[in-house]
Design a protein around this motif. Structure first.
Motif, PDB file in Angstrom:
ATOM      1  N   GLU A 278       0.822  -1.209   0.000  1.00 60.48           N
ATOM      2  CA  GLU A 278       0.000   0.000   0.000  1.00 60.48           C
ATOM      3  C   GLU A 278       0.856   1.259   0.000  1.00 60.48           C
ATOM      4  N   MET A 279       1.926   1.266   0.800  1.00 58.39           N
ATOM      5  CA  MET A 279       2.813   2.430   0.824  1.00 58.39           C
ATOM      6  C   MET A 279       3.492   2.633  -0.522  1.00 58.39           C
TER       7      MET A 279
ATOM      8  N   ASN B  73      -0.575  -1.967 -12.783  1.00 57.14           N
ATOM      9  CA  ASN B  73       0.073  -1.831 -11.486  1.00 57.14           C
ATOM     10  C   ASN B  73       0.832  -3.117 -11.153  1.00 57.14           C
TER      11      ASN B  73
ATOM     12  N   ARG C 239       0.968   4.084  -3.001  1.00 56.82           N
ATOM     13  CA  ARG C 239       0.620   5.490  -2.750  1.00 56.82           C
ATOM     14  C   ARG C 239       1.759   6.443  -3.095  1.00 56.82           C
ATOM     15  N   ARG C 240       2.984   6.013  -2.862  1.00 52.74           N
ATOM     16  CA  ARG C 240       4.131   6.874  -3.162  1.00 52.74           C
ATOM     17  C   ARG C 240       4.520   6.812  -4.633  1.00 52.74           C
TER      18      ARG C 240
END
Length: 148
Positions: free
Chosen positions: A56-57, A81, A60-61
């Protein structure tokens, strides 16, 4: 029983075992197996927290951009993705590990509680059933009672 379940700090300790033997004696083996499965599954889900947070990090980044995004633009779709594929592989491995852990737990509980596996159940014929002893139509080597 209170000494096993009452302390709140035991909710945070993943090494705490459920008292399934006490639950089996009180509720029966069927409910104890259900609760043992829920406990094992909940502990197994805790193992997914770290990989899920990392994925998830990274998503998002915008780390590890997919090479095709240069041609598709800045819109990050799920189809392009790479984190989706990576986390899917992690889920497949996790699912197999959880299944293997449950197989071991189930085999231990079956042997510890001296229960028969479903494949070893004996066919019980009603005592009031009357019939003649004949070869089974499915397997000729077995003799069964048949009603005329």
């Amino acid at each position: 029983f209170r000494s096993v379940w009452s302390p709140c700090w035991k909710l945070l300790d993943p090494l705490v075992m459920q008292p399934v033997h006490i639950l089996k004696n009180y509720f029966g083996s069927r409910v104890a197996f259900h609760l043992a499965w829920n406990g094992l599954y909940s502990k197994a889900l805790l193992g997914l927290i770290l990989p899920a947070l990392l994925c998830e990090m990274c998503m998002r980044r915008g780390m590890w951009k997919h090479p095709f995004q240069l041609f598709l633009g800045d819109d990050e779709s799920e189809a392009t993705n790479p984190h989706l594929l990576g986390f899917s592989i992690i889920l497949v491995i996790w699912g197999q590990l959880a299944f293997n852990l449950w197989d071991q737990e189930q085999a231990f509980l079956l042997s510890h509680w001296e229960l028969q596996d479903d494949t070893e159940q004996v066919n019980v014929v009603r005592p009031e059933f009357r019939g003649t002893l004949e070869h089974s139509p499915v397997d000729r080597s077995i003799m069964e009672l048949h009603y005329p």
